[in-house]
Motif scaffolding. Structure first.
Motif, mmCIF file in Angstrom:
data_model
loop_
_atom_site.group_PDB
_atom_site.id
_atom_site.type_symbol
_atom_site.label_atom_id
_atom_site.label_comp_id
_atom_site.label_asym_id
_atom_site.label_seq_id
_atom_site.Cartn_x
_atom_site.Cartn_y
_atom_site.Cartn_z
ATOM 1 N N SER A 208 88.629 42.791 61.967
ATOM 2 C CA SER A 208 88.621 41.659 61.039
ATOM 3 C C SER A 208 87.239 41.533 60.412
ATOM 4 O O SER A 208 86.250 42.063 60.932
ATOM 5 C CB SER A 208 88.979 40.359 61.763
ATOM 6 N N LEU A 209 87.179 40.812 59.319
ATOM 7 C CA LEU A 209 85.899 40.604 58.645
ATOM 8 C C LEU A 209 84.958 39.735 59.468
ATOM 9 O O LEU A 209 83.743 39.801 59.293
ATOM 10 C CB LEU A 209 86.126 39.982 57.262
ATOM 11 N N ASP A 210 85.512 38.942 60.385
ATOM 12 C CA ASP A 210 84.680 38.102 61.247
ATOM 13 C C ASP A 210 83.734 38.932 62.102
ATOM 14 O O ASP A 210 82.690 38.452 62.533
ATOM 15 C CB ASP A 210 85.549 37.226 62.152
ATOM 16 N N GLU A 211 84.097 40.191 62.367
ATOM 17 C CA GLU A 211 83.284 41.069 63.201
ATOM 18 C C GLU A 211 82.231 41.833 62.396
ATOM 19 O O GLU A 211 81.386 42.513 62.961
ATOM 20 C CB GLU A 211 84.181 42.075 63.928
ATOM 21 N N CYS A 212 82.276 41.732 61.082
ATOM 22 C CA CYS A 212 81.345 42.461 60.209
ATOM 23 C C CYS A 212 80.074 41.648 59.977
ATOM 24 O O CYS A 212 80.057 40.434 60.129
ATOM 25 C CB CYS A 212 81.999 42.741 58.858
ATOM 26 N N LEU A 213 79.022 42.340 59.573
ATOM 27 C CA LEU A 213 77.789 41.680 59.183
ATOM 28 C C LEU A 213 77.964 41.156 57.755
ATOM 29 O O LEU A 213 78.365 41.896 56.859
ATOM 30 C CB LEU A 213 76.624 42.677 59.235
ATOM 31 N N ILE A 214 77.670 39.881 57.548
ATOM 32 C CA ILE A 214 77.856 39.250 56.238
ATOM 33 C C ILE A 214 76.516 39.135 55.528
ATOM 34 O O ILE A 214 75.566 38.582 56.068
ATOM 35 C CB ILE A 214 78.482 37.842 56.382
ATOM 36 N N LEU A 215 76.463 39.678 54.320
ATOM 37 C CA LEU A 215 75.289 39.535 53.457
ATOM 38 C C LEU A 215 75.671 38.636 52.293
ATOM 39 O O LEU A 215 76.592 38.941 51.554
ATOM 40 C CB LEU A 215 74.865 40.886 52.885
ATOM 41 N N GLU A 216 74.963 37.549 52.139
ATOM 42 C CA GLU A 216 75.169 36.627 51.014
ATOM 43 C C GLU A 216 73.978 36.807 50.090
ATOM 44 O O GLU A 216 72.848 36.514 50.465
ATOM 45 C CB GLU A 216 75.229 35.188 51.531
ATOM 46 N N LEU A 217 74.223 37.327 48.893
ATOM 47 C CA LEU A 217 73.143 37.701 47.986
ATOM 48 C C LEU A 217 73.225 36.909 46.682
ATOM 49 O O LEU A 217 74.309 36.781 46.115
ATOM 50 C CB LEU A 217 73.242 39.191 47.673
ATOM 51 N N PRO A 218 72.081 36.411 46.208
ATOM 52 C CA PRO A 218 72.088 35.670 44.939
ATOM 53 C C PRO A 218 72.554 36.559 43.786
ATOM 54 O O PRO A 218 72.216 37.743 43.724
ATOM 55 C CB PRO A 218 70.625 35.268 44.747
ATOM 56 N N LEU A 219 73.327 35.994 42.891
ATOM 57 C CA LEU A 219 73.876 36.734 41.763
ATOM 58 C C LEU A 219 72.776 37.289 40.854
ATOM 59 O O LEU A 219 72.922 38.381 40.307
ATOM 60 C CB LEU A 219 74.824 35.829 40.971
ATOM 61 N N ARG A 220 71.668 36.569 40.735
ATOM 62 C CA ARG A 220 70.576 37.055 39.882
ATOM 63 C C ARG A 220 70.015 38.374 40.414
ATOM 64 O O ARG A 220 69.621 39.249 39.634
ATOM 65 C CB ARG A 220 69.488 36.001 39.721
ATOM 66 N N ASN A 221 69.980 38.562 41.740
ATOM 67 C CA ASN A 221 69.494 39.820 42.309
ATOM 68 C C ASN A 221 70.476 40.950 42.049
ATOM 69 O O ASN A 221 70.076 42.086 41.797
ATOM 70 C CB ASN A 221 69.243 39.672 43.804
ATOM 71 N N PHE A 222 71.763 40.644 42.100
ATOM 72 C CA PHE A 222 72.787 41.643 41.792
ATOM 73 C C PHE A 222 72.664 42.068 40.330
ATOM 74 O O PHE A 222 72.725 43.257 40.010
ATOM 75 C CB PHE A 222 74.170 41.063 42.097
ATOM 76 N N ALA A 223 72.419 41.105 39.450
ATOM 77 C CA ALA A 223 72.251 41.409 38.021
ATOM 78 C C ALA A 223 71.032 42.304 37.800
ATOM 79 O O ALA A 223 71.077 43.243 36.996
ATOM 80 C CB ALA A 223 72.116 40.114 37.219
ATOM 81 N N LYS A 224 69.936 42.046 38.528
ATOM 82 C CA LYS A 224 68.741 42.871 38.404
ATOM 83 C C LYS A 224 69.022 44.322 38.792
ATOM 84 O O LYS A 224 68.538 45.251 38.140
ATOM 85 C CB LYS A 224 67.613 42.323 39.283
ATOM 86 N N ILE A 225 69.806 44.521 39.842
ATOM 87 C CA ILE A 225 70.133 45.875 40.302
ATOM 88 C C ILE A 225 70.997 46.587 39.260
ATOM 89 O O ILE A 225 70.763 47.759 38.950
ATOM 90 C CB ILE A 225 70.830 45.845 41.673
#
Length: 136
Positions: free
Chosen positions: A50-67
């Protein structure tokens, strides 16, 4: 990009658990909200139930846009006509703003590339910053 110490520790734990083979870290799932990109990470050799067992990364949208912009995913090399001097020149032509491109224009494969570029950027930053910190 700023990462919390807890997230750094969790990422290091994941890196160690994959024996420093970054290609084993995969994105199990993702969610693009209005303010952030969420990635669920797991080891390809140890898939989670399940996703509960995964490592969760919450990333700001502005950083995603920069990439997306830095990797030139939302643009292509093309030719344009100069508006007043009437000559053709080569330039990068932006298809759309980074996040809008991701949502509206990118193919599923291009979206995967963008998410993987984000993950690679985070892992690279983590390793480079920690290594640089050790040399001080």
């Amino acid at each position: 990009m700023k990462l919390t110490q807890k997230l750094k520790d969790e990422l290091w734990w994941m890196i160690i658990s994959v024996d420093y083979d970054y290609s084993r870290i995969s994105i199990a799932d993702h969610d693009l909200g209005d303010d952030s990109l969420t990635l669920w990470l797991e080891d390809k050799h140890d898939f989670k139930n399940s996703l509960d067992e995964c490592l969760i990364l919450e990333l700001p949208l502005r950083n995603f846009a920069k990439i997306i912009k830095a990797e030139k995913l939302n643009s292509y090399e093309g030719c344009k006509m100069h508006p007043t001097r009437q000559y053709v020149y080569k330039t990068r032509i932006e298809v759309n703003a980074p996040v809008k491109w991701y949502r509206e224009d990118a193919t599923p494969v291009e979206q995967t590339w963008a998410r993987e570029a984000m993950l690679k950027s985070i892992l690279t930053q983590l390793v480079e910053n920690e290594t640089a910190g050790d040399n001080l």
